[in-house]
Design an enzyme around this catalytic site. Structure first.
Site, PDB file in Angstrom:
ATOM      1  N   CYS A  36      13.649  10.599   8.356  1.00 25.10           N
ATOM      2  CA  CYS A  36      13.394  10.073   9.705  1.00 25.10           C
ATOM      3  C   CYS A  36      14.653  10.050  10.547  1.00 25.10           C
ATOM      4  CB  CYS A  36      12.796   8.678   9.611  1.00 25.10           C
ATOM      5  SG  CYS A  36      13.852   7.518   8.737  1.00 25.10           S
TER       6      CYS A  36
ATOM      7  N   GLU B 144       8.942  15.202  16.934  1.00 22.28           N
ATOM      8  CA  GLU B 144       9.474  15.188  15.571  1.00 22.28           C
ATOM      9  C   GLU B 144       8.767  16.242  14.723  1.00 22.28           C
ATOM     10  OE1 GLU B 144       8.296  11.942  12.910  1.00 22.28           O
ATOM     11  OE2 GLU B 144      10.407  11.698  12.380  1.00 22.28           O
TER      12      GLU B 144
ATOM     13  N   GLU C 140       8.949   0.779  11.696  1.00 20.37           N
ATOM     14  CA  GLU C 140      10.080   1.711  11.622  1.00 20.37           C
ATOM     15  C   GLU C 140       9.501   3.112  11.627  1.00 20.37           C
ATOM     16  OE1 GLU C 140      12.355   0.252   8.285  1.00 20.37           O
ATOM     17  OE2 GLU C 140      12.925  -1.533   9.412  1.00 20.37           O
TER      18      GLU C 140
ATOM     19  N   LYS D 102       0.881  -1.177   0.000  1.00 14.78           N
ATOM     20  CA  LYS D 102       0.000   0.000   0.000  1.00 14.78           C
ATOM     21  C   LYS D 102       0.920   1.228   0.000  1.00 14.78           C
ATOM     22  CE  LYS D 102      -1.829   3.035   1.945  1.00 14.78           C
ATOM     23  NZ  LYS D 102      -1.542   4.441   1.545  1.00 14.78           N
TER      24      LYS D 102
HETATM   25  P1  NAD Z   1       2.007   8.132   8.160  1.00  9.60           P
HETATM   26  O1  NAD Z   1       2.089   7.286   9.367  1.00  9.60           O
HETATM   27  O2  NAD Z   1       0.996   9.221   8.121  1.00  9.60           O
HETATM   28  O3  NAD Z   1       1.748   7.247   6.848  1.00  9.60           O
HETATM   29  C1  NAD Z   1       2.563   6.161   6.492  1.00  9.60           C
HETATM   30  C2  NAD Z   1       1.758   5.176   5.675  1.00  9.60           C
HETATM   31  O4  NAD Z   1       0.728   4.645   6.498  1.00  9.60           O
HETATM   32  C3  NAD Z   1       1.064   5.769   4.460  1.00  9.60           C
HETATM   33  O5  NAD Z   1       1.146   4.860   3.379  1.00  9.60           O
HETATM   34  C4  NAD Z   1      -0.375   5.903   4.914  1.00  9.60           C
HETATM   35  O6  NAD Z   1      -1.290   5.817   3.853  1.00  9.60           O
HETATM   36  C5  NAD Z   1      -0.513   4.687   5.815  1.00  9.60           C
HETATM   37  N1  NAD Z   1      -1.583   4.784   6.821  1.00  9.60           N
HETATM   38  C6  NAD Z   1      -2.065   5.893   7.416  1.00  9.60           C
HETATM   39  N2  NAD Z   1      -3.060   5.562   8.276  1.00  9.60           N
HETATM   40  C7  NAD Z   1      -3.189   4.212   8.223  1.00  9.60           C
HETATM   41  C8  NAD Z   1      -4.035   3.268   8.884  1.00  9.60           C
HETATM   42  N3  NAD Z   1      -4.951   3.663   9.772  1.00  9.60           N
HETATM   43  N4  NAD Z   1      -3.892   1.966   8.594  1.00  9.60           N
HETATM   44  C9  NAD Z   1      -2.962   1.553   7.712  1.00  9.60           C
HETATM   45  N5  NAD Z   1      -2.139   2.394   7.036  1.00  9.60           N
HETATM   46  C10 NAD Z   1      -2.251   3.717   7.294  1.00  9.60           C
HETATM   47  O7  NAD Z   1       3.470   8.720   7.956  1.00  9.60           O
HETATM   48  P2  NAD Z   1       3.964   9.736   6.861  1.00  9.60           P
HETATM   49  O8  NAD Z   1       3.537  11.111   7.243  1.00  9.60           O
HETATM   50  O9  NAD Z   1       3.619   9.226   5.517  1.00  9.60           O
HETATM   51  O10 NAD Z   1       5.560   9.597   7.019  1.00  9.60           O
HETATM   52  C11 NAD Z   1       6.331  10.356   7.883  1.00  9.60           C
HETATM   53  C12 NAD Z   1       6.709   9.552   9.116  1.00  9.60           C
HETATM   54  O11 NAD Z   1       7.399   8.366   8.730  1.00  9.60           O
HETATM   55  C13 NAD Z   1       7.674  10.305  10.012  1.00  9.60           C
HETATM   56  O12 NAD Z   1       7.308  10.112  11.350  1.00  9.60           O
HETATM   57  C14 NAD Z   1       9.009   9.639   9.718  1.00  9.60           C
HETATM   58  O13 NAD Z   1       9.965   9.755  10.751  1.00  9.60           O
HETATM   59  C15 NAD Z   1       8.593   8.227   9.500  1.00  9.60           C
HETATM   60  N6  NAD Z   1       9.624   7.479   8.752  1.00  9.60           N
HETATM   61  C16 NAD Z   1      10.327   6.508   9.398  1.00  9.60           C
HETATM   62  C17 NAD Z   1      11.337   5.821   8.725  1.00  9.60           C
HETATM   63  C18 NAD Z   1      12.148   4.740   9.408  1.00  9.60           C
HETATM   64  O14 NAD Z   1      12.802   3.976   8.708  1.00  9.60           O
HETATM   65  N7  NAD Z   1      12.139   4.665  10.731  1.00  9.60           N
HETATM   66  C19 NAD Z   1      11.587   6.114   7.381  1.00  9.60           C
HETATM   67  C20 NAD Z   1      10.854   7.112   6.760  1.00  9.60           C
HETATM   68  C21 NAD Z   1       9.869   7.795   7.456  1.00  9.60           C
END
Ligand code: NAD
Length: 486
Positions: free
Chosen positions: A289, A386, A256, A181
């Site tokens: 991140c 963050e 992650e 997804k």
């Molecule tokens: P997000 O959590 O809003 O979304 C991530 C994914 O989850 C998207 O594909 C979204 O559609 C999906 N999603 C959202 N709600 C959901 C639900 N209820 N059920 C299932 N899937 C759902 O995060 P974002 O804003 O897209 O990304 C930024 C965040 O990601 C930051 O906190 C960043 O630090 C983190 N990040 C972590 C890493 C790592 O390796 N640790 C890498 C990149 C980004």
């Protein structure tokens, strides 16, 4: 190309799902805009429970044959998949930049090669998954790594291709089938990835992509009863929601998540290298991140080091991420811009002082100035949460106990960066900092064989090398009584 197509950066991209080896559309669509200039890139199929059901069923159907191929049988197919990514590197890089505003130069030289490596490395590493035997007095224990089944893979917008292949690679190499997804704010390179996998000979149903909104398509996927693994990269808040679904079905989940990583500079460090690396935390507008956003500097070098950082940061050119001189591109959406600006305004109201930056950059609607806050009490929101924007804080320390307390004083534990010229001191500090990864005199170096993940609110579990396979397999012990076969 059949179905609904968008043309972005001269590349034709399907905006439909990829399910069971064919394109499937949905009547509902969501708009995909470029953060570079707000231009409309595509209307993308908005999947939900129906499409997720189809994709999981296709993945389940394809699973036995894919698992039966074994690592050796899968290797040539996955190598062709990696080659396919390399062959379309320039297209993938250009589309990713248009879609999420990340630096084109970084996508060409680092992100896309890494995406190919994610597929190839784990395909090769899987050859080592031969299992082994443990001899006991009465029995021989034969340990096997069996593929788990159908893996649900969910990724964020800041690096969709790299983070998705980081999951697809080990999941497929271990013999699972997957449903991806992609992030709704940057969904396009995952669609191209499906075409590349198909052209490489990945069989129908082995890799499926369901486009859609997280709360709908993502939610349907993580709640699907026929999913055997959930691998999620994204925010801590979303992980808490997904974790509840995983708990209800006792589905193993890897997460992650976000970070608020410390960046420690000791007086004995190579200060020029440290200053350059501090400035590099602004890259991709801080939407990384792993960024070390809390700068901690030993008091005795504070004024001189600040000037070095100021000079290095002045080279962090804000602009169009397609321009090779740009280092700081746009924030992803208007909502995210407002979120970042909100953090900055509250930090000012809390008494933190911007040494530079602090407002919109004079380039476009979604561009924010590289910002550094001083006078930051460790309990302030700006030092605790963050931001995911080009915003750093500056704190100082007098001794190692103090900096370790400061470094560990958030709920996160993703990464830490440390510059020091004293090996014993660096080792002592690194071992006491709570973080999944500590970089010493370097930053962002990641070997795929090494473990990666976060502690505390930054994640659950570790991936990379063997750790990925521990997650994507069911480890089985076949215990055979000695002498029971003639
Ligand atoms: P997000 O959590 O809003 O979304 C991530 C994914 O989850 C998207 O594909 C979204 O559609 C999906 N999603 C959202 N709600 C959901 C639900 N209820 N059920 C299932 N899937 C759902 O995060 P974002 O804003 O897209 O990304 C930024 C965040 O990601 C930051 O906190 C960043 O630090 C983190 N990040 C972590 C890493 C790592 O390796 N640790 C890498 C990149 C980004």
């Amino acid at each position: 190309m059949a179905g609904n197509i968008a043309k972005v950066a001269g590349v034709e991209i399907s905006t439909d799902h990829w399910i069971g080896g064919r394109r499937v559309t949905s009547s509902r669509k969501f708009a995909d805009l470029s953060p570079i200039d707000g231009s409309h890139l595509a209307d993308v199929a908005a999947g939900g429970k129906v499409e997720v059901d189809q994709a999981v069923a296709a993945a389940r159907k394809a699973f036995p044959a894919w698992a039966a191929l074994g690592p050796k049988g899968r290797l040539p197919i996955l190598k062709r998949f990696a080659e396919g990514i390399r062959a379309r590197a320039n297209e993938l890089a250009a589309v990713e930049t248009m879609d999420n505003g990340s630096l084109l130069i970084g996508n060409v030289h680092r992100v896309v090669p890494r995406a190919a490596q994610n597929i190839e490395f784990f395909a090769e590493w899987a050859l080592t998954l031969r299992g082994h035997s443990i001899d006991s007095p009465e029995v021989v224990n034969h340990v096997r790594y069996d593929p788990a089944g159908v893996a649900a893979l969910i990724t964020p917008w800041n690096a969709p291709l790299m983070l998705t292949t980081w999951k697809v690679g080990p999941a497929l190499a271990a013999g699972n089938t997957v449903v991806v997804k992609p992030p709704e704010w940057a969904p396009l390179t995952c669609s191209l990835m499906a075409d590349i996998a198909h052209a490489a000979g990945v069989p129908a149903g082995v890799l499926n992509v369901v486009q859609g909104i997280g709360e709908e398509a993502g939610d349907a996927l993580v709640n699907h009863p026929d999913v055997d693994r959930i691998s999620f990269t994204g925010s801590t808040d979303t992980a808490k929601i997904i974790g509840q679904a995983a708990a209800r079905s006792i589905t193993p989940m890897s997460a992650e998540l976000g970070g608020k990583s410390p960046f420690i500079v000791c007086a004995d460090a190579d200060l020029d290298a440290a200053a350059q690396t501090v400035a590099a935390q602004y890259m991709n507008a801080g939407q990384v991140c792993l960024a070390g956003t809390r700068i901690m500097v030993e008091k005795s070098i504070e004024p001189g080091f600040l000037e070095k950082v100021r000079t290095a940061a002045s080279h962090m050119v804000v602009g169009d991420p397609r321009d090779k001189d740009t280092r700081v591109g746009p924030l992803i959406t208007k909502e995210h811009f407002e979120r970042v600006a909100g953090f900055v305004e509250r930090a000012k109201a809390d008494g933190a002082v911007p040494l530079w930056g602090g407002s919109r950059a004079n380039f476009g609607e979604l561009y924010f100035q590289p910002t550094l806050f001083a006078n930051v009490n460790p309990s302030l929101e700006i030092a605790q949460r963050e931001v995911f924007g080009p915003v750093l804080t500056w704190q100082s320390f007098s001794d190692d106990d103090e900096v370790i307390e400061l470094a560990n004083n958030t709920k996160y534990g993703l990464a830490a960066t440390l510059f020091s010229g004293n090996e014993a001191r660096a080792t002592a500090i690194a071992s006491r900092v709570v973080a999944g990864t500590v970089w010493v005199n370097c930053f962002f170096v990641r070997d795929l064989a090494a473990p990666f993940g976060g502690s505390r609110d930054s994640g659950i579990g570790r991936e990379g090398g063997t750790w990925s396979f521990d997650f994507y397999t069911d480890i089985k012990n076949i215990s055979v009584r000695k002498g029971s076969f003639a």
